[in-house]
Each structure stands twice: as structure tokens, then as C-alpha cells.
Design a protein around this motif. Structure first.
Motif, short mmCIF file in Angstrom:
data_model
loop_
_atom_site.label_atom_id
_atom_site.label_comp_id
_atom_site.label_asym_id
_atom_site.label_seq_id
_atom_site.Cartn_x
_atom_site.Cartn_y
_atom_site.Cartn_z
N GLY A 101 0.82 -1.21 0.00
CA GLY A 101 0.00 0.00 0.00
C GLY A 101 0.85 1.25 0.00
O GLY A 101 1.87 1.33 -0.68
N MET A 102 0.46 2.24 0.80
CA MET A 102 1.16 3.51 0.83
C MET A 102 2.33 3.46 1.80
O MET A 102 2.17 3.10 2.96
N ASN A 103 3.50 3.81 1.33
CA ASN A 103 4.67 3.94 2.19
C ASN A 103 5.06 5.42 2.24
O ASN A 103 5.18 6.06 1.20
N TYR A 104 5.23 5.93 3.43
CA TYR A 104 5.61 7.34 3.54
C TYR A 104 6.55 7.55 4.71
O TYR A 104 6.55 6.79 5.68
N GLU A 105 7.36 8.57 4.58
CA GLU A 105 8.33 8.93 5.60
C GLU A 105 8.00 10.31 6.16
O GLU A 105 7.63 11.21 5.43
N THR A 106 8.16 10.43 7.46
CA THR A 106 7.99 11.73 8.11
C THR A 106 9.26 12.06 8.89
O THR A 106 10.05 11.17 9.23
N GLY A 107 9.43 13.32 9.17
CA GLY A 107 10.59 13.76 9.94
C GLY A 107 10.29 15.11 10.56
O GLY A 107 9.13 15.47 10.75
N ARG A 108 11.31 15.84 10.87
CA ARG A 108 11.15 17.18 11.43
C ARG A 108 11.95 18.17 10.59
O ARG A 108 13.04 17.84 10.10
N GLY A 109 11.42 19.36 10.41
CA GLY A 109 12.10 20.36 9.63
C GLY A 109 11.55 21.74 9.90
O GLY A 109 10.60 21.91 10.68
N LEU A 110 12.15 22.74 9.27
CA LEU A 110 11.71 24.12 9.45
C LEU A 110 10.51 24.43 8.57
O LEU A 110 10.47 24.06 7.40
N MET A 111 9.52 25.10 9.14
CA MET A 111 8.39 25.63 8.38
C MET A 111 8.27 27.12 8.70
O MET A 111 8.58 27.57 9.80
N PHE A 112 7.78 27.87 7.71
CA PHE A 112 7.71 29.32 7.84
C PHE A 112 6.27 29.80 7.67
O PHE A 112 5.46 29.18 6.98
N GLY A 113 5.98 30.93 8.28
CA GLY A 113 4.71 31.60 8.10
C GLY A 113 4.95 33.06 7.79
O GLY A 113 5.91 33.67 8.31
N TYR A 114 4.11 33.64 6.94
CA TYR A 114 4.24 35.05 6.56
C TYR A 114 2.92 35.74 6.88
O TYR A 114 1.86 35.31 6.43
N HIS A 115 3.00 36.82 7.66
CA HIS A 115 1.81 37.45 8.22
C HIS A 115 1.76 38.93 7.84
O HIS A 115 2.73 39.67 8.03
N PHE A 116 0.62 39.35 7.31
CA PHE A 116 0.37 40.75 6.97
C PHE A 116 -0.69 41.27 7.93
O PHE A 116 -1.81 40.73 7.99
N ASN A 117 -0.35 42.32 8.69
CA ASN A 117 -1.19 42.73 9.81
C ASN A 117 -1.58 44.21 9.76
O ASN A 117 -0.82 45.05 9.29
#
Length: 219
Positions: A101-117
Motif C-alpha cells: 500500500g502507501m509507504n511514507y516517511e515523516t521527519g522534522r524540519g523548518l516551516m515558515f509563516g508570513y503574516h500581513f497585519n
């Protein structure tokens, strides 16, 4: 001469205080920390096989915020902020093995957010201001992953495969309210979206948060 020097020393602290309180037509560079609380959504929405990630885990936890505000008026400003998170991400998904079936890998990494206020200060307290903030947030940037699928012929046999990229990008409206005194501010709010890649149907997806910020430079 001595009288003038004494008068200057007496008035200098008042002048510097007044300058520090003047925000109009000034930029403020700020730094802060944010904690996102477990998202609010329909309980059944989590059980969707196409996620390949724990939706609640990926959208909760700490973040570092770096931003810049420009005050058009003494109490009204526009701003841009970048948030940086180190959290769970999907690395790749392989659906070419019919036996497993489905094989997938997960891990940890950087994610970014951009905010207009858009920000407004209501000066209703003797010390400090009531702060109201509203804007648009582009969340989970850098969450891309590679997905490989099988191509079948008319007899249902695997004849080839195709590779594409996907992501967990999330656009949300952001509203918050808080208290500010001097260079410091503390805010509570929510991110709200009805269109995410986590769910097959449009559904309300809300991320509550609490954050602290500090203006480090005025120029």
C-alpha cells in the motif's frame, strides 16, 4: 549659563520619554515567541488517509516571530511578520508497491509563516494600551513533499509511475487582541481557514495561539 545647563538636564528625560512614545511615521523591529494550541475542527476530519501527517501535531507548538511595523498614525500601524517553526513534516510518499500500500516517511524540519497585519492601539488604560490586530497569514510554507503514484493500464497492471509534489500550505485570516505597555505586548488570537489540504471537504479549521512580542529597535 549654569541655569541653562540645569534646565537642560531637567528637561532632557521628559524629551526622551516623549520621543519614545511617538510612534507616527516610525518603523519598529520586533522579536517574539508564539505558542499555537491544538487546532479546533470536526473530530472526524482527522481520520483522512491522504494526510500522511498528524494534522493537530503539525499545527501546534512553539514558533519564533520576527516582524516590522510601520505606524501611519500614532495608534495605527501596518506590519509584516515571519514565523519560524521546527516541527513534523512529510518527506515523501510512495504508492508504487501494490503489496504494502502507501509507504511514507515523516521527519522534522523548518516551516515558515508570513503574516500581513493591521494593528490599532486603544489608549483606554492609565498604563498601557488595548491592542487589536487583524490580517492574513500564509502558514506552513516549506512543507513540500514528493508523492509517487503508479500508472495502470486497462487490465489493471502497473505500467509506469508518476512523481509530483504536494504541500500543507495553509492560508488563514488572523485576529487577535491583547495588552501592550512600553515595548512589550502580549496577544491572544486565532487563525481561521475553511480551505486546507488536510480535508477533502471545506471545513472550519481554527488554530488558537498566544504570543509575546518586544520592540527591539525604533527607526
Amino acid at each position: 549659563m549654569k541655569t541653562r545647563a540645569l534646565l537642560f538636564l531637567l528637561l532632557l528625560p521628559l524629551y526622551l520619554t516623549a520621543q519614545n512614545n511617538l510612534r507616527e511615521r516610525n518603523f519598529f523591529l520586533n522579536l517574539g515567541a508564539e505558542f499555537r494550541i491544538t487546532p479546533i475542527h470536526k473530530s472526524g476530519d482527522q481520520a483522512i488517509a491522504s494526510n500522511f501527517i498528524n494534522t493537530d501535531l503539525q499545527n501546534s507548538g512553539p514558533a519564533i516571530n520576527v516582524g516590522l511595523d510601520y505606524y501611519l498614525l500614532q495608534n495605527f500601524s501596518v506590519g509584516f511578520k515571519t514565523s519560524i517553526r521546527y516541527d513534523s513534516i512529510t518527506i515523501k510518499v510512495d504508492e508504487t508497491d501494490p503489496g504494502s500500500g502507501m509507504n511514507y516517511e515523516t521527519g522534522r524540519g523548518l516551516m515558515f509563516g508570513y503574516h500581513f497585519n493591521l494593528n490599532y492601539h486603544f489608549q483606554i488604560f492609565n498604563k498601557g494600551d488595548l491592542l487589536v490586530n487583524a490580517g492574513l497569514s500564509l502558514l506552513n510554507r516549506n512543507s513540500e513533499y514528493v508523492r509517487t503514484k503508479s500508472i495502470f493500464n486497462a487490465e489493471g497492471e502497473v505500467v509506469d509511475s508518476t512523481t509530483s509534489s504536494d504541500n500543507y500550505n495553509l492560508n488563514a485570516n488572523k485576529i487577535s487582541i491583547g495588552y501592550g505597555k512600553g515595548r512589550s505586548k502580549i496577544m491572544m488570537g486565532i487563525y481561521i481557514s475553511r480551505n486546507t489540504k488536510y480535508f477533502e471537504e471545506k471545513t472550519a479549521f481554527i488554530i488558537p495561539f498566544i504570543c509575546y512580542g518586544f520592540d527591539i529597535v525604533k527607526f
